[in-house]
Structures are given as structure tokens and as C-alpha cells.
Scaffold this active site. Structure first.
Site, mmCIF file in Angstrom:
data_model
loop_
_atom_site.group_PDB
_atom_site.id
_atom_site.type_symbol
_atom_site.label_atom_id
_atom_site.label_comp_id
_atom_site.label_asym_id
_atom_site.label_seq_id
_atom_site.Cartn_x
_atom_site.Cartn_y
_atom_site.Cartn_z
ATOM 1 C CE LYS A 12 -4.474 -1.844 2.061
ATOM 2 N NZ LYS A 12 -4.756 -1.792 3.517
ATOM 3 C CE1 TYR A 52 -9.318 -3.108 0.500
ATOM 4 C CE2 TYR A 52 -9.294 -0.966 -0.637
ATOM 5 C CZ TYR A 52 -8.640 -1.807 0.720
ATOM 6 O OH TYR A 52 -7.157 -2.304 0.798
ATOM 7 N NE ARG A 88 -6.105 -12.093 5.717
ATOM 8 C CZ ARG A 88 -6.996 -10.860 5.203
ATOM 9 N NH1 ARG A 88 -7.198 -10.326 4.787
ATOM 10 N NH2 ARG A 88 -7.449 -10.291 6.336
ATOM 11 C CG ASN A 115 -3.284 -2.232 7.029
ATOM 12 O OD1 ASN A 115 -3.659 -1.970 5.800
ATOM 13 N ND2 ASN A 115 -4.775 -2.683 7.671
ATOM 14 C CG HIS A 118 -5.229 -6.121 -0.320
ATOM 15 N ND1 HIS A 118 -7.571 -6.405 0.264
ATOM 16 C CD2 HIS A 118 -5.147 -6.857 -1.156
ATOM 17 C CE1 HIS A 118 -7.283 -7.137 -0.170
ATOM 18 N NE2 HIS A 118 -6.923 -7.072 -1.227
ATOM 19 C CD GLU A 129 -9.052 -9.576 -3.722
ATOM 20 O OE1 GLU A 129 -7.990 -9.675 -3.380
ATOM 21 O OE2 GLU A 129 -10.095 -8.668 -2.675
HETATM 22 P P1 IDP Z 1 -7.907 -6.563 5.499
HETATM 23 O O1 IDP Z 1 -7.340 -5.601 4.784
HETATM 24 O O2 IDP Z 1 -7.134 -6.905 6.588
HETATM 25 O O3 IDP Z 1 -8.848 -7.754 4.305
HETATM 26 P P2 IDP Z 1 -11.019 -5.680 5.962
HETATM 27 O O4 IDP Z 1 -11.922 -5.441 7.217
HETATM 28 O O5 IDP Z 1 -10.459 -6.308 4.458
HETATM 29 O O6 IDP Z 1 -8.879 -5.592 6.111
HETATM 30 O O7 IDP Z 1 -10.726 -3.929 5.854
HETATM 31 C C1 IDP Z 1 -9.416 -2.887 4.443
HETATM 32 C C2 IDP Z 1 -8.955 -2.429 4.630
HETATM 33 O O8 IDP Z 1 -9.660 -1.268 5.072
HETATM 34 C C3 IDP Z 1 -7.723 -2.623 5.842
HETATM 35 O O9 IDP Z 1 -6.891 -2.981 5.730
HETATM 36 C C4 IDP Z 1 -7.609 -1.045 7.018
HETATM 37 O O10 IDP Z 1 -6.854 -0.285 6.155
HETATM 38 C C5 IDP Z 1 -9.270 -0.730 6.521
HETATM 39 N N1 IDP Z 1 -9.635 -0.392 7.632
HETATM 40 C C6 IDP Z 1 -10.600 -1.650 7.967
HETATM 41 N N2 IDP Z 1 -11.025 -1.403 9.146
HETATM 42 C C7 IDP Z 1 -11.029 0.142 9.654
HETATM 43 C C8 IDP Z 1 -11.036 0.634 9.999
HETATM 44 O O11 IDP Z 1 -11.891 -0.098 11.468
HETATM 45 N N3 IDP Z 1 -10.956 1.991 10.156
HETATM 46 C C9 IDP Z 1 -10.510 2.608 8.874
HETATM 47 N N4 IDP Z 1 -9.332 1.778 7.787
HETATM 48 C C10 IDP Z 1 -9.750 0.403 8.545
HETATM 49 MG MG MG Z 2 -9.684 -7.818 3.351
#
Ligand code: IDP
Ligand code: MG
Length: 136
Positions: A12, A52, A88, A115, A118, A129
Site C-alpha cells: 500500500k 473495495y 493472511r 497497514n 492488502h 482480485e
Molecule cells: P484486511 O485488509 O485485513 O482484509 P478489511 O476488513 O478487509 O481488512 O478492511 C480493508 C482495509 O480497510 C483494511 O486493510 C484497513 O486499511 C481499512 N480498515 C478496516 N477497518 C478499518 C477501520 O475500522 N478504520 C479505518 N480503516 C479500516
Molecule cells: Mg479484506
């Protein structure tokens, strides 16, 4: 029994910006992933919204799409036995604060939104994807 899989990984904008591309790729390789395809691109917000779409009702959706389209990203097809689950595990929890030691997000993640990586969350989504970024 072999279960060779492919999954989609994205480095990212926060990680590309901090020049972590090679270190993160090295973590994939050390953990047995082969990088089959890769490209560094910057996407439009409209493309991030499509990617997304599953999150479109979430309160963070708009910020998330702004963020993913805010700078260069590296998209990769990773291959390994059980690649979806393995990636994961290697990524760690969505919130770097909750991620286990040795994971990419623990090591490099800044916050729940920044973070660093992805990864597809299922075999089905991995196919979708991979097609999204690498069709033809
Ligand atoms: P993942 O990336 O671990 O699969 P997902 O729930 O699919 O997590 O969420 C996609 C992305 O959205 C996350 O990687 C994160 O960057 C962002 N995200 C998820 N939950 C939150 C939140 O509560 N606040 C802000 N950003 C979030
Ligand atoms: Mg996800």
C-alpha cells in the site's frame, strides 16, 4: 496432496512511500512465496472504489478509497501452497496493534488504515482480485 494457490497482494501507499517495497518482497520470498507477476501503479479513486466495493457501506470506505489511490502501490500475484491463508498469516491482523510478532503489519504497519499491505481473504476473492489487476 498439493494445493498450489495464487493470491493477490498489494504493498500500500504508506509502505511504498517509505521505500519498504524490497523488504516486504523479501519477507514473501523468505516465507516461500513466488512473485509470479508484479507492477507498480497508481490507481484512480474510482478504481479503488470498485476494488473495495465490499466495504462500501462502512464508515471508513471513502477514506480507504482516497488512501489506496493516494500514491503508488505495488500489486503482485503470489504463489505458494495454501497461498491465501498463508499470506493472511504473514500479513497479520488488520490493526497493526493486534498483529503478531513476525508479521508484516506488526513490523511495518503504522495504523489500522496505514497497514502497509492488502491480501485476498479467500480463494474466490483471490481470483476476482487477480483478474481485477492483471486481466489480459
Ligand atoms: P484486511 O485488509 O485485513 O482484509 P478489511 O476488513 O478487509 O481488512 O478492511 C480493508 C482495509 O480497510 C483494511 O486493510 C484497513 O486499511 C481499512 N480498515 C478496516 N477497518 C478499518 C477501520 O475500522 N478504520 C479505518 N480503516 C479500516
Ligand atoms: Mg479484506
Amino acid at each position: 496432496m498439493s494445493n498450489m494457490e495464487q493470491t493477490l497482494s498489494i504493498i500500500k501507499p504508506d509502505a511504498v512511500e517509505r521505500n519498504l517495497e524490497n523488504e516486504i518482497k523479501e519477507m514473501f520470498k523468505i516465507n516461500g512465496f513466488t512473485i509470479l507477476k508484479e507492477k507498480k501503479i497508481q490507481i484512480e479513486k474510482s478504481e479503488a472504489e470498485k476494488f473495495y466495493k465490499v466495504h462500501e457501506t462502512k464508515p471508513f470506505y471513502n477514506d480507504l478509497c482516497d488512501y489506496l489511490s493516494s500514491g503508488p502501490i505495488v500489486v503482485m500475484v503470489l504463489e505458494k501452497e495454501n497461498a491465501v491463508f498463508g499470506n493472511r498469516e504473514l500479513m497479520g491482523a488488520t490493526n497493526p496493534k493486534d498483529a503478531d510478532d513476525g508479521t508484516i503489519r506488526k513490523k511495518y504497519g503504522i495504523s489500522i488504515d496505514k497497514n502497509s499491505v492488502h491480501g485476498s481473504d479467500s480463494f474466490e476473492n483471490a481470483k476476482i482480485e487477480i483478474d481485477f489487476f492483471f486481466k489480459d
